[in-house]
Design an enzyme around this catalytic site. Structure first.
Site, short mmCIF file in Angstrom:
data_model
loop_
_atom_site.label_atom_id
_atom_site.label_comp_id
_atom_site.label_asym_id
_atom_site.label_seq_id
_atom_site.Cartn_x
_atom_site.Cartn_y
_atom_site.Cartn_z
N LYS A 24 5.80 77.35 41.96
CA LYS A 24 6.39 77.32 43.08
C LYS A 24 5.17 76.80 44.17
O LYS A 24 5.64 76.22 45.04
CB LYS A 24 6.49 78.75 43.66
CG LYS A 24 8.00 79.28 43.24
CD LYS A 24 8.29 80.38 43.75
CE LYS A 24 9.77 81.09 43.56
NZ LYS A 24 10.05 82.07 43.96
N LYS B 175 15.85 75.31 35.13
CA LYS B 175 16.32 76.53 35.33
C LYS B 175 17.24 76.41 36.52
O LYS B 175 17.21 75.69 37.42
CB LYS B 175 15.26 77.39 35.80
CG LYS B 175 15.69 79.13 36.05
CD LYS B 175 14.54 80.06 36.56
CE LYS B 175 14.27 79.80 37.84
NZ LYS B 175 13.21 80.83 38.37
N LYS C 7 17.82 78.53 43.28
CA LYS C 7 18.33 78.24 44.51
C LYS C 7 17.65 76.99 45.49
O LYS C 7 17.98 76.34 46.33
CB LYS C 7 17.98 79.38 45.47
CG LYS C 7 18.45 80.76 44.83
CD LYS C 7 17.66 81.93 45.81
CE LYS C 7 17.59 83.02 44.75
NZ LYS C 7 17.63 84.52 45.61
P1 TYM Z 1 15.26 86.20 42.32
O1 TYM Z 1 15.71 86.44 43.77
O2 TYM Z 1 14.38 84.98 42.26
O3 TYM Z 1 15.99 86.47 41.44
C1 TYM Z 1 17.08 87.52 41.26
C2 TYM Z 1 17.35 87.57 39.80
O4 TYM Z 1 18.10 86.67 39.18
C3 TYM Z 1 17.44 86.11 38.01
N1 TYM Z 1 17.53 84.72 37.85
C4 TYM Z 1 18.01 84.24 36.87
N2 TYM Z 1 18.32 84.76 35.71
C5 TYM Z 1 19.13 83.76 34.75
N3 TYM Z 1 18.94 82.40 34.76
C6 TYM Z 1 18.41 81.94 36.07
N4 TYM Z 1 18.83 80.51 36.20
C7 TYM Z 1 18.07 82.54 37.08
N5 TYM Z 1 17.78 82.57 38.36
C8 TYM Z 1 17.40 83.51 38.81
C9 TYM Z 1 15.97 86.80 38.16
O5 TYM Z 1 15.28 86.68 36.82
C10 TYM Z 1 16.09 87.93 38.87
O6 TYM Z 1 16.16 88.95 37.99
N6 TYM Z 1 10.72 88.51 41.65
C11 TYM Z 1 12.38 88.87 41.63
C12 TYM Z 1 12.85 89.70 42.81
C13 TYM Z 1 11.92 91.06 42.60
C14 TYM Z 1 12.20 92.07 41.61
C15 TYM Z 1 11.39 93.25 41.72
C16 TYM Z 1 13.07 92.20 40.15
C17 TYM Z 1 11.08 91.78 43.45
N7 TYM Z 1 10.84 92.77 43.11
C18 TYM Z 1 11.26 94.30 41.21
C19 TYM Z 1 12.65 93.22 39.64
C20 TYM Z 1 12.06 94.34 40.02
C21 TYM Z 1 12.94 87.43 41.88
O7 TYM Z 1 12.22 86.33 41.52
O8 TYM Z 1 14.16 87.48 42.13
#
Ligand code: TYM
Length: 333
Positions: free
Chosen positions: A114, A198, A201
């Site tokens: 990132k 991947k 967004k």
């Molecule tokens: P975020 O918002 O980037 O993504 C949310 C969830 O979607 C999953 N994800 C994917 N899974 C499969 N293939 C993909 N291409 C893909 N893109 C996104 C992410 O793995 C995630 O589960 N850091 C976290 C948010 C967070 C969190 C937490 C999660 C903050 N605190 C505590 C668990 C527990 C994140 O990047 O979310």
């Protein structure tokens, strides 16, 4: 054992098929097992680690909440709230930040990706992002954390942080290292344009992903244009290691239809690619369009969405305040 589930999604707009298949779909399954206590958080504090427009952020917080509900989460069964409404998350992150080591955070691949080439210009928040994530999880003594494969390293770090806190403050078992819940197959949904990156967004090309709010015609177009290769559809025994785009599309089909990849391969083996793409499109329209419609409907009632978040925050705050008070006492405040 009753599972305590915690997970979060950033309100950065454009929730896509990867978020749904890698995370939200599993949130719903876990919620529907009565033995589990589930907490799902719209992690707005995480989202400001990169610049956000204030008005858009507010809209995106509601949109992520709407996506939770539209996908099948129920605020009577799960606690649904936004992170900034519960101050313990930030307080916990500070304390845990003082336990975490620079070296640990420097190894996080997501930060490297990132921050890109110009690390000096990345926010400090982006660097300590995984510490806030550890605070989210540890405040609720979560036993299991459903996430996509990209979050695996952050969960390993969370376990290390919990153990170091317990060790440094001689408080064995106070913070509970959680178990990640990551799908065995297709835990990383890939871009429709490049099977080696991947679905995300932040990809500048909208044609790299299926957004949960995409209209039917757009989905048809995106799958039509999705990258494949010149070879025929694979047979069930074919190895697809060097055909990542095809593997990804077969994976998406398999998860959406709740069937094993081998069955999908057998169903389409040797057939025309266009037939497979047509059926994949039909499946996507069947599963995703109703969610998108519901999201748009829910967004018309902001009061309803805000109420869900407020009630959820009240419940979450009760749990998190208790834990942060104990944590502060342990630290010596
Ligand atoms: P975020 O918002 O980037 O993504 C949310 C969830 O979607 C999953 N994800 C994917 N899974 C499969 N293939 C993909 N291409 C893909 N893109 C996104 C992410 O793995 C995630 O589960 N850091 C976290 C948010 C967070 C969190 C937490 C999660 C903050 N605190 C505590 C668990 C527990 C994140 O990047 O979310």
């Amino acid at each position: 054992m009753n599972k305590k589930i915690f997970s979060g999604v950033q309100p950065t707009g454009n929730l896509h098929l990867g978020n749904y298949l890698g995370a939200i779909k599993n949130f719903v399954q876990l919620q529907n097992d009565k033995k589990n206590n589930c907490i799902y958080c719209v992690v707005d504090l995480h989202s400001i680690t990169v610049k956000q427009d204030s008005k858009t952020l507010k809209k995106n917080i509601r949109e992520t909440t709407a996506a939770f509900i539209a996908s099948g989460l129920d605020s009577e069964k799960s606690i649904i709230f936004n992170q900034s409404a519960v101050p313990a998350h930030s307080e916990g992150a500070w304390i845990l930040g003082c336990v975490s080591r620079m070296g640990w955070l420097s190894r996080m691949t997501q930060f490297k990706e990132k921050a890109g080439k110009d690390k000096e210009k990345a926010s400090v928040g982006l660097y300590i992002y995984p510490v806030l994530m550890a605070s989210d999880i540890l405040l609720y003594d979560a036993t299991h954390v459903p996430v996509g494969d990209d979050q695996k390293q952050h969960l390993e770090l969370c376990r290390d942080i919990a153990q170091k806190f317990n060790h440094d403050f001689m408080s064995p078992n106070f913070l509970k290292p959680p178990e990640p819940l990551i799908q065995k197959e297709f835990a990383r949904i890939m871009s429709l344009k490049d099977g080696n990156s991947k679905m995300s967004k932040s990809d500048p090309s909208d044609f790299s992903r299926i957004n949960l709010t995409d209209e039917k015609d757009l989905i048809i177009n995106k799958i039509k244009k999705a990258k494949t290769d010149a070879m025929p559809m694979p047979e069930s025994t074919d190895n697809l290691d060097d055909r990542p785009e095809v593997l990804n599309l077969l994976g998406i089909y398999s998860i959406l239809s709740n069937q094993n990849i081998n069955k999908t391969k057998a169903d389409f083996g040797g057939k025309n690619f266009s037939l497979f793409k047509d059926q994949l499109t039909e499946l996507l329209i069947d599963k995703i369009i109703p969610i998108g419609k519901k999201i748009k409907d829910l967004l018309k009632d902001e009061k309803y969405l805000d109420e869900i978040l407020n009630k959820g925050a009240e419940k979450a705050d009760k749990l998190a305040s208790k834990k942060i008070e104990e944590m502060k006492t342990i630290v010596g405040f």
